[in-house]
Design a protein around this motif. Structure first.
Motif, PDB file in Angstrom:
ATOM      1  N   SER A 145       0.839  -1.206   0.000  1.00 36.67           N
ATOM      2  CA  SER A 145       0.000   0.000   0.000  1.00 36.67           C
ATOM      3  C   SER A 145       0.873   1.255   0.000  1.00 36.67           C
ATOM      4  CB  SER A 145      -0.912  -0.007   1.236  1.00 36.67           C
ATOM      5  OG  SER A 145      -1.707   1.154   1.283  1.00 36.67           O
ATOM      6  N   PHE A 146       0.617   2.134  -0.926  1.00 37.71           N
ATOM      7  CA  PHE A 146       1.336   3.409  -1.031  1.00 37.71           C
ATOM      8  C   PHE A 146       0.370   4.547  -0.709  1.00 37.71           C
ATOM      9  CE2 PHE A 146       3.756   0.599  -3.856  1.00 37.71           C
ATOM     10  CZ  PHE A 146       5.052   0.861  -3.455  1.00 37.71           C
ATOM     11  N   PRO A 147       0.878   5.741  -0.343  1.00 34.52           N
ATOM     12  CA  PRO A 147       2.294   6.066  -0.195  1.00 34.52           C
ATOM     13  C   PRO A 147       2.859   5.562   1.142  1.00 34.52           C
ATOM     14  CG  PRO A 147       0.977   7.974   0.358  1.00 34.52           C
ATOM     15  CD  PRO A 147       0.007   6.922  -0.104  1.00 34.52           C
ATOM     16  N   VAL A 148       4.187   5.542   1.203  1.00 35.27           N
ATOM     17  CA  VAL A 148       4.902   5.284   2.449  1.00 35.27           C
ATOM     18  C   VAL A 148       5.991   6.343   2.593  1.00 35.27           C
ATOM     19  CG1 VAL A 148       4.472   2.794   2.457  1.00 35.27           C
ATOM     20  CG2 VAL A 148       6.541   3.707   1.331  1.00 35.27           C
ATOM     21  N   ILE A 149       6.541   6.424   3.785  1.00 38.61           N
ATOM     22  CA  ILE A 149       7.660   7.327   4.027  1.00 38.61           C
ATOM     23  C   ILE A 149       8.943   6.516   4.109  1.00 38.61           C
ATOM     24  CG2 ILE A 149       8.709   8.949   5.663  1.00 38.61           C
ATOM     25  CD1 ILE A 149       6.308  10.079   4.169  1.00 38.61           C
ATOM     26  N   LEU A 150       9.927   6.933   3.347  1.00 45.01           N
ATOM     27  CA  LEU A 150      11.261   6.335   3.393  1.00 45.01           C
ATOM     28  C   LEU A 150      12.180   7.339   4.070  1.00 45.01           C
ATOM     29  CD1 LEU A 150      13.109   3.948   2.342  1.00 45.01           C
ATOM     30  CD2 LEU A 150      13.629   5.450   0.402  1.00 45.01           C
ATOM     31  N   LYS A 151      12.851   6.897   5.121  1.00 47.76           N
ATOM     32  CA  LYS A 151      13.742   7.826   5.824  1.00 47.76           C
ATOM     33  C   LYS A 151      14.997   7.108   6.289  1.00 47.76           C
ATOM     34  CE  LYS A 151      10.821   9.005   9.089  1.00 47.76           C
ATOM     35  NZ  LYS A 151      10.266   9.585  10.351  1.00 47.76           N
TER      36      LYS A 151
END
Length: 316
Positions: A145-151
């Motif tokens: 499932s999108f969106p996601v946060i990449l950090k």
């Protein structure tokens, strides 16, 4: 207390260091104010009366030179600001003193948990706090499932944080160093984003202040002081579970009518000067607590007050 102090802020060139300098210049506890940064190409040299360029943390002489500086200048208090320095001090258990100078940092558990985004998620889950689901990027084969946060697992501020909408984007941003990234559930900011100052003294007194904010170029550019009993209760519980002594910054968004903590920054934050102007004087309280003094209290009802981030030019 009659004695005024020689105070040193290291990593003073950034916005947080400069804010601390502005507060300390007006503090009755300050006798002489010193600042060290790895560069002189910043405005800190106009704020700190005694500014000098120091070594990078990677230099093997770093700690030795810093100890010599504190001794040569009779420094009473050292306040490290730069995250690489704070990580170094945390990992090497140098959190009490440098030479004869007392250090002011958040306590060790807060540093350990806050400086690792995956450990932050693990801690929040273990302690029963609401938080966004968080995974190691290297363990992910597909995202449902999108969106996601990449950090970045070890990053700070708004650097290396991306909103990801496709697997192609995920693979692009992690192509060079997937080991350093976490993937976090995206929480919309339609209900607002909140940045909170949280202070706990060595005797267990807890104080907090909540800003509903808007980010501008990665910084808190605008905000309003709000009152929210649910968030305040959450912060108080967090301070106790972290064994916090000192000042940290906690960031939240509201999802499913519940505030979820998505970031713990175990240091003074970029809103420290705004908080100070509103009577939440966590830098001053940290000094008082470190010296064993009774905490001052200039807090007042500021709910609804707003702050705006501005800029100032210096010419030499």
């Amino acid at each position: 207390m009659n004695k005024r102090l020689n105070i040193l802020v290291t990593g003073c060139g950034g916005d947080i260091g400069q804010s601390l300098g502005k507060i300390l210049l007006k503090s009755p506890y300050t006798k002489n104010l010193f600042g060290i940064d790895i560069s002189d190409k910043n405005a800190a040299k106009f704020i700190f009366p005694n500014f000098s360029v120091g070594l990078r943390i990677a230099n093997c002489e770093y700690l030795k030179k810093l100890e010599a500086f504190t001794d040569d200048n009779s420094i009473d208090i050292v306040i490290p600001i730069a995250e690489p320095e704070l990580r170094f001090f945390s990992e090497n258990s140098v959190l009490d003193s440098i030479g004869n100078a007392k250090m002011i940092t958040a306590s060790s558990k807060a540093l350990e948990v806050g400086f690792d985004k995956y450990k932050t998620a693990q801690f929040l889950e273990a302690e029963g706090f609401p938080f966004p689901r968080t995974y190691l990027a290297k363990d992910i084969t597909t995202i449902q499932s999108f969106p996601v946060i990449l950090k970045s697992r070890t990053g700070s501020g708004s650097k290396n944080i991306y909103k990801i909408d496709t697997m192609d984007e995920f693979q692009f941003y992690t192509r060079n160093n997937i080991e350093d990234y976490v993937v976090q559930e995206f929480i919309t900011d339609k209900n607002g984003e909140f940045t909170c100052g949280l202070f706990r003294s060595s005797k267990g007194e807890i104080r907090s202040q909540i800003f509903k904010r808007e980010l501008i170029s990665g910084y808190s550019g605008y905000g309003e002081v709000i009152e929210n009993k649910t968030i305040t209760s959450l912060l108080e519980k967090l301070a106790v579970r972290l064994d916090l002594v000192g000042s940290i910054n906690v960031q939240l968004r509201i999802s499913e009518n519940s505030p979820k903590i998505f970031e713990i920054n175990p240091r003074f934050s970029s809103t420290v000067l705004f908080r100070h102007l509103f009577g939440f004087e966590d830098l001053i309280w940290s000094i008082e607590d470190r010296l064993g003094l009774k905490l001052s209290d200039n807090r007042k009802d500021v709910v609804g007050k707003k702050f705006y981030k501005g800029y100032e030019e210096y010419i030499k």
